[in-house]
Write a protein that holds these residues in place. Structure first.
Motif, PDB file in Angstrom:
ATOM      1  N   ALA A  65       0.856  -1.190   0.000  1.00 34.27           N
ATOM      2  CA  ALA A  65       0.000   0.000   0.000  1.00 34.27           C
ATOM      3  C   ALA A  65       0.886   1.233   0.000  1.00 34.27           C
ATOM      4  O   ALA A  65       1.799   1.351   0.817  1.00 34.27           O
ATOM      5  N   ALA A  74      -4.226   0.870  -2.206  1.00 33.69           N
ATOM      6  CA  ALA A  74      -3.952  -0.555  -2.061  1.00 33.69           C
ATOM      7  C   ALA A  74      -3.362  -1.085  -3.360  1.00 33.69           C
ATOM      8  O   ALA A  74      -3.996  -1.007  -4.407  1.00 33.69           O
ATOM      9  N   SER A  77      -1.831  -7.613  -2.520  1.00 35.88           N
ATOM     10  CA  SER A  77      -2.295  -8.234  -1.284  1.00 35.88           C
ATOM     11  C   SER A  77      -1.149  -8.426  -0.293  1.00 35.88           C
ATOM     12  O   SER A  77      -0.040  -8.786  -0.664  1.00 35.88           O
ATOM     13  N   VAL A  93      -4.327  -5.437   2.764  1.00 33.22           N
ATOM     14  CA  VAL A  93      -4.833  -5.373   1.400  1.00 33.22           C
ATOM     15  C   VAL A  93      -5.223  -6.782   0.961  1.00 33.22           C
ATOM     16  O   VAL A  93      -4.448  -7.732   1.105  1.00 33.22           O
TER      17      VAL A  93
END
Length: 258
Positions: A65, A74, A77, A93
């Motif tokens: 992020a 974001a 992940s 995220v």
């Protein structure tokens, strides 16, 4: 022949960024309102969240992020923290695309461990150092390679019915960052933002059709260049000059490189 390869990060800078990551697991809850100082926040990949003005905001891992002009974005992940004079925000995220199931990725596991994890799938080939399963849904097959009886590489294969859509590219870019594109050998290298897993994406001809092979290995932290060389030695490039392979590679590159 000299390989034409484009690196999307200066390797030393990229490794330095990743080594500075502070890894934590957070219980998080988020919304889209302001004043989220000293709290936890959950965003989907691509979402933004305003935290108010301030030039001092910094992200512990901008690959998960980023933050600019008081807005968090974001990226991929994972988890990270956004810190500033006003406080700290714990950011989680999440990916949104779950249309593919990744292979078993517990590197170092035994063959029996892999078989147990893959018990819901049909085994169609077994050798001393390789086992293979029929896939389900969007995945055609899974292949596992072993070194010294330990899992070294995990692979899933996707046929044209699925890689021609944006699904595969979205699935991968929500979880991994492109670090290298080798246009000579049709290889796209990726790494997760927490520096644990290295991925090679490669189109090739299999049984008279073009498929996309997605190969995973543990990232050991030596250098990205060495990781690429080691995986390339195992997943040998094929059909480099095949026109259809080149076309699929170009499509993948356009979708994966942002």
């Amino acid at each position: 022949m000299k390989t034409k390869s484009k690196h999307f990060f200066t390797m030393s800078a990229f490794i330095a960024m990743l080594l500075c990551i502070s890894l934590s697991v957070f219980t998080s809850c988020g919304d889209n309102s302001d004043d989220s100082i000293n709290t936890s926040l959950t965003l989907n990949v691509g979402e933004t969240h305003s935290i108010g003005p301030g030039d001092d905001w910094e992200s512990a891992n901008a690959l998960v992020a980023s933050v600019k002009n008081g807005t968090i974005k974001a990226v991929c992940s994972g988890t990270t923290t956004i810190t500033g004079n006003a406080g700290t925000i714990k950011v989680t995220v999440k990916a949104t695309n779950y249309n593919f199931t990744e292979p078993y990725l517990s590197f170092g596991a035994s063959k029996s461990d892999v078989k147990k994890a893959m018990s819901a799938y049909s085994l169609f080939s077994e050798k001393t150092d390789v086992i293979a399963y029929n896939g389900k849904g969007n995945v055609d097959s899974y292949i596992y390679g072993f070194e010294n009886s330990q899992l070294y590489m995990s692979i899933f294969m996707v046929t044209s019915a699925y890689y021609k859509t944006d699904d595969l590219a979205t699935f991968l870019t929500e979880r991994y960052i492109v670090v290298n594109v080798d246009e000579e050998e049709n290889l796209i290298s990726m790494i997760d933002p927490l520096q644990k897993t290295f991925v090679l994406v490669q189109p090739k001809v299999q049984s008279s059709q073009v498929v996309v092979i997605v190969s995973y290995a543990k990232y050991t932290g030596s250098t990205i260049t060495n990781a690429i060389k080691k995986m390339r030695a195992t997943v040998k490039p094929q059909n480099e000059n095949n026109k259809e392979v080149k076309a699929v590679f170009a499509q993948l590159k356009d979708k994966l490189v942002k």
